[in-house]
Design a protein around this motif. Structure first.
Motif, short mmCIF file in Angstrom:
data_model
loop_
_atom_site.label_atom_id
_atom_site.label_comp_id
_atom_site.label_asym_id
_atom_site.label_seq_id
_atom_site.Cartn_x
_atom_site.Cartn_y
_atom_site.Cartn_z
N VAL A 5 -5.35 9.15 -3.95
CA VAL A 5 -4.64 8.32 -2.97
C VAL A 5 -3.29 7.98 -3.57
O VAL A 5 -3.22 7.52 -4.71
N SER A 6 -2.25 8.20 -2.82
CA SER A 6 -0.91 7.97 -3.35
C SER A 6 -0.51 6.49 -3.25
O SER A 6 0.56 6.11 -3.68
N THR A 7 -1.37 5.67 -2.72
CA THR A 7 -1.06 4.26 -2.52
C THR A 7 -1.04 3.52 -3.85
O THR A 7 -1.86 3.76 -4.71
N ASN A 8 -0.11 2.60 -4.00
CA ASN A 8 -0.01 1.77 -5.19
C ASN A 8 -1.15 0.76 -5.19
O ASN A 8 -1.29 -0.04 -4.26
N TRP A 18 -3.01 -3.64 9.23
CA TRP A 18 -2.01 -3.63 8.15
C TRP A 18 -1.23 -4.94 8.15
O TRP A 18 -1.01 -5.53 7.09
N ALA A 19 -0.85 -5.41 9.35
CA ALA A 19 -0.09 -6.67 9.45
C ALA A 19 -0.92 -7.84 8.91
O ALA A 19 -0.40 -8.71 8.21
N ASP A 20 -2.21 -7.84 9.22
CA ASP A 20 -3.10 -8.90 8.74
C ASP A 20 -3.22 -8.82 7.21
O ASP A 20 -3.17 -9.84 6.52
N ALA A 21 -3.37 -7.61 6.69
CA ALA A 21 -3.51 -7.42 5.24
C ALA A 21 -2.22 -7.79 4.51
O ALA A 21 -2.25 -8.10 3.33
N CYS A 46 -9.37 -1.55 3.96
CA CYS A 46 -8.31 -1.50 2.96
C CYS A 46 -7.04 -0.85 3.53
O CYS A 46 -7.11 0.21 4.15
N TYR A 47 -5.90 -1.51 3.31
CA TYR A 47 -4.60 -0.98 3.74
C TYR A 47 -3.69 -0.89 2.52
O TYR A 47 -3.64 -1.81 1.70
N GLY A 48 -2.97 0.22 2.41
CA GLY A 48 -2.06 0.43 1.30
C GLY A 48 -0.65 -0.04 1.63
O GLY A 48 -0.31 -0.26 2.80
#
Length: 143
Positions: A5-8, A18-21, A46-48
């Motif tokens: 996963v390229s997400t940090n 995503w907005a909530d996270a 989970c949101y990156g």
């Protein structure tokens, strides 16, 4: 089993969207491996790349949650002595609940998980006291 996963990991957080996270970061749970099953709040996934950051201290109230898994682990278990650092000495100098890597994985790709002289059980007792197992929700409670 080769999922990359390229997400940090620093900015991956749980939420309803995503907005909530990305809002109320203190109340959001980090999901460093970008896995939905890291989210303990029902309905959260989970949101990156959110606007939250583990490095900034967001999600801190979930810090001790990972200690729950240690309640029934033997003190001498090898995984209790594994911590992240750029090198072995750095791991030993920075032993903490955040840098503990029982599964051999570190948030920071620059760091590696090393066996040290530290023990996560000692750190839990230093931070939370001798009754840390009750505080993190492990063990039986009264009635």
């Amino acid at each position: 089993n080769d999922v990359s996963v390229s997400t940090n990991a620093d900015s991956s957080f749980c939420g309803l969207s995503w907005a909530d996270a990305s809002s109320n970061c203190d109340d959001r749970q980090p999901c460093p491996h970008s896995m939905d099953d890291e989210c303990s709040v029902p309905g959260h996934v989970c949101y990156g790349d959110t606007s939250c950051s583990v490095e900034a201290g967001h999600g801190g109230k979930f810090k001790y949650q990972k200690l729950i898994a240690l309640v029934d682990v033997d003190y001498d278990e090898t995984s209790n002595t594994q911590f992240c650092g750029i090198w072995w000495g750095g791991s030993e100098e920075n032993c903490s609940i955040e840098t503990h890597c029982p599964h051999g994985e570190c948030f920071d790709p620059e760091q590696m998980c090393h066996g040290t002289k530290c023990n996560i059980i000692d750190i839990a007792e230093q931070e939370l006291g001798a009754n840390w197992k009750q505080l993190v929700g492990g063990g039986g409670g009264g009635g």
